[in-house]
Design an enzyme around this catalytic site. Structure first.
Site, PDB file in Angstrom:
ATOM      1  N   GLY A  54      63.815 -33.789 -17.168  1.00 55.92           N
ATOM      2  CA  GLY A  54      64.473 -34.435 -15.576  1.00 55.92           C
ATOM      3  C   GLY A  54      64.846 -33.470 -14.946  1.00 55.92           C
ATOM      4  N   GLU A 127      59.983 -24.445 -23.828  1.00 50.18           N
ATOM      5  CA  GLU A 127      58.623 -25.012 -24.678  1.00 50.18           C
ATOM      6  C   GLU A 127      58.301 -26.473 -24.235  1.00 50.18           C
ATOM      7  OE1 GLU A 127      56.529 -25.829 -29.111  1.00 50.18           O
ATOM      8  OE2 GLU A 127      58.498 -25.132 -29.016  1.00 50.18           O
TER       9      GLU A 127
END
Length: 250
Positions: A54, A127
């Site tokens: 997001g 990651e």
């Protein structure tokens, strides 16, 4: 004072600053298990925590465009593949202290599609990966993302009851057994094959036959399965209820 004069003298700084973000609960099925797309944050706040993909909505985009951009940045999807992803607005989250930086309201979206690619971590993430939903209890999520994930999973599970969206987890053509596999994976319950087959074919517009069978029979032999495609129904009537709800109604 006319509207032009009012806007010319309007001072946004006279009101509390608020920012808007989008967060995406992206689901796909991998190796027979429901997976959720998460990133590990590379910077504060919540550095090192797992989080939903997001970010801040840009001045020139609406909410859905921002959600699709965030999904594209993490998955590398674009063009027709991105447009085929089912995306819907989930809910808004605006608790005053949900983000330690400032007052930030997040408008979460739910996305799912088949065969979504391996994610690529963005510049602000250490990651990114698809994590099995069953592994979520062992993960500490940033912000209020645990609540958003719970809401997204419940939305997905409930929509499979009364809409044909299970077909969006599959390719253009599929067998009833493959469709049943989607329901079993998302709901987390085994289903009776014969009953499920009967229920699916009794719902007008849910699926339609392609007139073609699979090239081979099942893993245990037997006749070749018939291939279906999604029908034109938008709502399922009668609905396909989760086993627990079906028992409650009885």
């Amino acid at each position: 004072m006319n509207e032009q004069e009012f806007l010319a003298g309007y001072d946004p700084s006279a009101y509390p600053a608020t920012a808007i973000t989008v967060d995406v609960v992206a689901l796909t099925i991998r190796e027979g298990a429901l997976h959720l797309l998460l990133i590990r944050r590379g910077q504060p706040p919540f550095q090192g925590h797992w989080a939903l993909p997001g970010g801040f909505v840009q001045p020139d985009e609406d909410l859905a465009t921002g959600a699709r951009r965030e999904l594209a940045e993490e998955t590398g999807l674009g063009g027709d593949r991105l447009r085929r992803v089912h995306l819907e607005q989930l809910a808004s989250y605006g608790a005053p202290e949900r983000d330690p930086r400032m007052r930030i309201v997040s408008v979460a979206h739910l996305a799912f599609a088949p065969d979504l690619p391996d994610p690529v971590a963005d510049s602000d993430a250490d990651e990114a990966g698809w994590l099995p939903v069953t592994a979520l209890p062992s993960r500490q999520l940033a912000f209020d993302h645990a609540r958003i994930v719970d809401d997204g999973l419940e939305r997905a599970r409930s929509k499979l009851e009364y809409t044909p969206l299970a077909t969006r987890f599959l390719g253009p053509e599929f067998t009833i057994a493959e469709l049943r596999g989607v329901y079993e994976t998302v709901w987390g319950h085994p289903l009776h094959a014969g009953n499920f087959h009967r229920k699916v074919l009794s719902v007008p517009g849910f699926v339609e036959s392609t007139g073609v069978n699979t090239e081979r029979g099942g893993a245990r032999g037997g006749p070749r399965a018939r291939l279906y495609r999604a029908g034109d129904a938008r709502l399922l009537h009668p609905a396909l209820l989760r086993p627990a709800r079906e028992e409650t109604i009885r």
